[in-house]
Each structure stands twice: as structure tokens, then as C-alpha cells.
Design an enzyme around this catalytic site. Structure first.
Site, PDB file in Angstrom:
ATOM      1  N   ARG A 139       2.373   2.588  64.032  1.00 57.85           N
ATOM      2  CA  ARG A 139       2.031   3.149  65.328  1.00 57.85           C
ATOM      3  C   ARG A 139       1.307   2.101  66.184  1.00 57.85           C
ATOM      4  O   ARG A 139       0.856   1.073  65.695  1.00 57.85           O
ATOM      5  CB  ARG A 139       1.137   4.383  65.161  1.00 57.85           C
ATOM      6  CG  ARG A 139       1.842   5.588  64.581  1.00 57.85           C
ATOM      7  CD  ARG A 139       0.876   6.724  64.266  1.00 57.85           C
ATOM      8  NE  ARG A 139       0.007   6.394  63.129  1.00 57.85           N
ATOM      9  CZ  ARG A 139      -0.927   7.219  62.651  1.00 57.85           C
ATOM     10  NH1 ARG A 139      -1.140   8.389  63.227  1.00 57.85           N
ATOM     11  NH2 ARG A 139      -1.665   6.862  61.602  1.00 57.85           N
TER      12      ARG A 139
ATOM     13  N   LYS B 209      -5.706   3.460  64.043  1.00 52.70           N
ATOM     14  CA  LYS B 209      -6.471   3.630  62.810  1.00 52.70           C
ATOM     15  C   LYS B 209      -7.790   2.885  62.874  1.00 52.70           C
ATOM     16  O   LYS B 209      -7.996   1.993  63.698  1.00 52.70           O
ATOM     17  CB  LYS B 209      -5.651   3.135  61.609  1.00 52.70           C
ATOM     18  CG  LYS B 209      -4.432   3.993  61.312  1.00 52.70           C
ATOM     19  CD  LYS B 209      -4.795   5.449  61.026  1.00 52.70           C
ATOM     20  CE  LYS B 209      -5.563   5.612  59.723  1.00 52.70           C
ATOM     21  NZ  LYS B 209      -5.912   7.037  59.468  1.00 52.70           N
TER      22      LYS B 209
ATOM     23  N   TYR C  55      -9.082   6.585  65.734  1.00 50.69           N
ATOM     24  CA  TYR C  55      -9.456   7.440  64.611  1.00 50.69           C
ATOM     25  C   TYR C  55     -10.372   6.636  63.698  1.00 50.69           C
ATOM     26  O   TYR C  55     -10.020   5.527  63.287  1.00 50.69           O
ATOM     27  CB  TYR C  55      -8.222   7.875  63.808  1.00 50.69           C
ATOM     28  CG  TYR C  55      -7.328   8.876  64.503  1.00 50.69           C
ATOM     29  CD1 TYR C  55      -7.781  10.158  64.788  1.00 50.69           C
ATOM     30  CD2 TYR C  55      -6.024   8.543  64.843  1.00 50.69           C
ATOM     31  CE1 TYR C  55      -6.961  11.078  65.418  1.00 50.69           C
ATOM     32  CE2 TYR C  55      -5.191   9.456  65.461  1.00 50.69           C
ATOM     33  CZ  TYR C  55      -5.664  10.727  65.751  1.00 50.69           C
ATOM     34  OH  TYR C  55      -4.851  11.642  66.376  1.00 50.69           O
TER      35      TYR C  55
ATOM     36  N   HIS D 170     -12.763   8.505  61.079  1.00 47.48           N
ATOM     37  CA  HIS D 170     -12.975   9.245  59.829  1.00 47.48           C
ATOM     38  C   HIS D 170     -14.094   8.596  59.017  1.00 47.48           C
ATOM     39  O   HIS D 170     -13.931   8.268  57.842  1.00 47.48           O
ATOM     40  CB  HIS D 170     -11.678   9.316  59.019  1.00 47.48           C
ATOM     41  CG  HIS D 170     -10.561  10.030  59.719  1.00 47.48           C
ATOM     42  ND1 HIS D 170     -10.560  11.399  59.921  1.00 47.48           N
ATOM     43  CD2 HIS D 170      -9.413   9.560  60.279  1.00 47.48           C
ATOM     44  CE1 HIS D 170      -9.458  11.738  60.560  1.00 47.48           C
ATOM     45  NE2 HIS D 170      -8.760  10.651  60.803  1.00 47.48           N
TER      46      HIS D 170
ATOM     47  N   GLU E 231     -11.010  11.931  66.325  1.00 49.56           N
ATOM     48  CA  GLU E 231     -11.023  13.169  65.541  1.00 49.56           C
ATOM     49  C   GLU E 231     -12.219  14.069  65.814  1.00 49.56           C
ATOM     50  O   GLU E 231     -12.241  15.215  65.346  1.00 49.56           O
ATOM     51  CB  GLU E 231     -10.942  12.847  64.038  1.00 49.56           C
ATOM     52  CG  GLU E 231     -12.194  12.257  63.427  1.00 49.56           C
ATOM     53  CD  GLU E 231     -12.265  10.733  63.546  1.00 49.56           C
ATOM     54  OE1 GLU E 231     -13.156  10.140  62.913  1.00 49.56           O
ATOM     55  OE2 GLU E 231     -11.432  10.146  64.273  1.00 49.56           O
TER      56      GLU E 231
ATOM     57  N   ASP F 117      -7.795  11.499  54.648  1.00 46.22           N
ATOM     58  CA  ASP F 117      -8.588  10.709  55.592  1.00 46.22           C
ATOM     59  C   ASP F 117     -10.059  11.102  55.578  1.00 46.22           C
ATOM     60  O   ASP F 117     -10.929  10.304  55.918  1.00 46.22           O
ATOM     61  CB  ASP F 117      -8.045  10.879  57.022  1.00 46.22           C
ATOM     62  CG  ASP F 117      -6.958   9.860  57.336  1.00 46.22           C
ATOM     63  OD1 ASP F 117      -6.921   8.814  56.685  1.00 46.22           O
ATOM     64  OD2 ASP F 117      -6.137  10.133  58.224  1.00 46.22           O
TER      65      ASP F 117
END
Length: 357
Positions: free
Chosen positions: A15, A75, A94, A96, A118, A266
């Protein structure tokens, strides 16, 4: 503002943080966008596509980080990126954090402003930047689970939909949120018998109203889970606690050949035996149970995932670029909840509690 879009370097992550269409909207508003060479290639977007809308292509990830006030990616940064992040630089991605103390400490040390997709949260409690990837992962969980149920891959040798004269496979979905509903929808479409469990009765009533009759709901308790896992062919973990580690909801009492797909990996995973895997090596077997625990499942379908992600992140990227992060977060309650770490200080309660900070 100067916005950087680096190439993702996590294992098999195809991505990219922004499509050419998204970059166009920033350029139109007089912002400068730097895109790393071949950053969009895995998603089907080429350097010339970005150049046509006005982006500047830079050859290295170092150049992108050095040139940018804000980094937009997909990510969390991995170890080789830690030293590239500058003090006061906005990182929008993101994260996490609850699943990695190492990452948390690295971002504290960097002095950057970490805004996590998130934890951006609307007034009704929904997580708008997590929804599209949860939709993708929920649907993929059945696609992958059905494949790994095949005997050559050490599954039980069960066809989820069955055939005339043979009962369909049994799917257990833990969590009736976005992931769970999408997983149940896909499994039901294949003809499987589906049980979806949650502790939220309001959500279970909704599922009961919208799903076909072969999708049944059940209240999630340890006793009920223990009973269901013994008879399930495919178990999908889709439990989410905002910004915190997922609870461990399951034991090892499964029959040989069962497949578990942990979409919550995740956030630390919701199975006792979960450990993160990659698309390159997606499964492992414990007690004859096949575990699929890929931490970036949507990365396997990068075109769909990248477009879906840019659709929802772009309004926030524009707000941050137009107003600066401080004003944007002050004026936007959802965006302010995305703030996780600010110049060395953890500002998100669940992360602070996870690591006793």
C-alpha cells in the site's frame, strides 16, 4: 506545508499513503508533496501519475523524511525509519502503539507528533480511519480461512459451503464490530454456518436483524467460547479495544485442523497463541491448529486498500496541512483523539496505561 509520502518498507506491504488523486487535492491548495520513487508501484500507481498532478519524486526515503513537515504513510515506522524522523515532524499513519513498547519508546525519543489513524474517533464512537481497513480485513479473513482449511495446507479439509448431502463448515466470529460483520457476511455468502459473538447486546440485535438465518448470534462469555471453539472449523478474531491491547479470548481447546485468523494481531491479538506473521510466511501450526496472523492483511490487496484508505484520510490530511497540527487538533475533536505522542509525551490514556507511563 511540505508533505512526504515514503515507500512502505514493512514486509510485503504494497500500500501507499496517498493516491495521485489525494496528492492532487494538496497541490491544488498550494502545498508541496514529495513522493518517494516507486512508492505507489505496488498499488498500481506510477511515478508519472504523481508527477502529472504536481508531486516531486525523490529517490530515497531519507530525502522524503528530510524534506517534509508531515509524513503520510500506511504502517507504523519500522526500526530503520526511527532515526529519520525529525523533532516536531508530524507522522500520520497507523501506529498501534499498544502492541509494541519498542515503537512507543522510539517515537517518544524522536520528539515527533504521532497522530494515529486508528484512534481518530467520531462523536458516536466510530473510528472512521480504521473502518475501511477493517472492512477489507474482515472480508479477507474468510477468503484466507477458507483457503487454509484445505488439507494440503494442514487444515481439516472442509469446504466452507459444503455440498448437497454434506453439512457446511462452521465459522465462529469473535466480535460483532466492523471486522466481525464483514467476516460473517462473507462466510454466510459462501453458505457456511456462522456464529457471531459479542458482549454488546445492542450490536448482536443489529446483526440478528440484518444477517440471514444461518448467521446466529450468541453472547460472548468464556463458557460459551469454550464450547463453540470445540466444534468450529474456522475462527475469526475481530475484537478491538480502542488504543489498547486486545483481550485474550480463547484457549487452545480446538480440534486438529481448525484454522484461526486473528485480525486483531495489530493490537496484540485475541488468541493465546497469536504471534504476528507476514504475507511472506503467513501461517504457523500449534497443537495441529493453523494460525493465520498477518499483521497487515489489507496489504495483500493494495489497490483496493490504498484507494479506500485515501478516501477517508484525505479530509484529515487536508485539515492538518491547511491549519497546522495544533490548530487542526484544537478545532477537530475527532482529530485530537488521534494524538498519541506529542514531542516526547504520551497523551493517549490507554497507551500510557499499557506501558505504565
Amino acid at each position: 506545508m511540505k508533505i512526504g509520502v515514503p515507500k512502505e518498507i514493512k514486509n510485503n506491504e504494497n500500500r501507499v499513503g496517498m493516491t495521485p488523486a489525494g496528492v492532487y487535492e494538496l497541490i491544488k491548495r498550494k502545498h508541496k508533496v514529495y513522493v518517494q520513487a516507486n512508492a505507489g508501484f505496488g498499488s498500481g500507481f506510477f511515478d508519472e501519475d504523481y508527477e502529472e498532478v504536481g508531486a516531486t519524486i525523490l529517490n530515497s526515503i531519507q530525502e522524503v523524511y528530510t524534506s517534509s513537515d508531515m509524513i503520510v504513510k500506511v504502517k507504523e515506522p519500522i526500526e530503520m525509519e526511527y532515526e529519520l524522523i525529525q523533532h516536531g515532524q508530524v507522522i500520520f499513519t497507523y501506529f498501534h502503539f499498544a502492541s509494541s513498547e519498542t515503537l512507543t519508546n522510539a517515537m517518544i525519543k524522536s520528539g515527533s507528533i504521532c497522530i494515529a489513524y486508528e484512534t481518530v474517533e467520531d462523536a458516536d464512537g466510530t473510528l472512521p480511519l480504521l473502518v475501511p481497513m477493517s472492512e477489507v480485513a474482515g472480508r479477507m479473513s474468510i477468503q484466507q480461512g477458507a483457503k487454509y482449511l484445505e488439507k494440503p495446507i494442514k487444515g481439516r479439509g472442509v469446504l466452507l459451503g459444503g455440498v448437497p448431502g454434506v453439512p457446511p463448515g462452521k465459522v465462529l466470529v469473535l466480535g460483532a464490530g466492523v471486522v466481525g460483520i464483514q467476516a460473517a457476511k462473507m462466510a454466510a455468502g459462501l453458505g457456511a454456518h456462522v456464529t457471531i459473538m459479542d458482549i454488546n447486546m445492542k450490536q448482536l440485535r443489529y446483526v440478528n436483524d440484518v444477517m440471514p438465518n444461518h448467521v446466529v448470534t450468541e453472547f460472548s462469555s468464556e463458557y460459551n467460547i469454550r464450547n463453540r471453539i470445540k466444534e468450529s472449523d474456522l475462527i475469526v478474531g475481530g475484537v478491538l479495544i480502542k488504543g489498547a491491547k486486545a483481550p485474550k479470548l480463547i484457549t487452545k481447546d480446538m480440534r486438529p485442523g481448525t484454522v484461526i485468523v486473528d485480525v486483531a494481531v495489530d493490537q496484540g491479538g485475541c488468541f493465546e497463541t497469536t504471534r504476528a506473521t507476514t504475507h511472506e510466511d503467513p501461517t504457523y501450526i500449534i497443537d495441529d491448529v493453523v494460525h493465520y496472523c498477518v499483521a497487515n492483511m489489507p496489504g495483500a490487496v493494495p489497490y483496493t486498500s490504498t484507494v479506500a484508505l485515501t478516501n477517508v484520510t484525505l479530509p484529515y490530511v487536508l485539515k492538518l496541512a491547511n491549519e497546522g497540527w495544533e490548530v487542526a487538533c484544537k478545532n477537530s475533536a475527532p482529530l485530537s483523539k488521534g494524538l498519541n505522542i506529542v514531542k516526547g509525551e504520551v497523551v493517549y490514556k490507554e497507551i500510557a496505561e499499557t506501558f505504565d507511563l
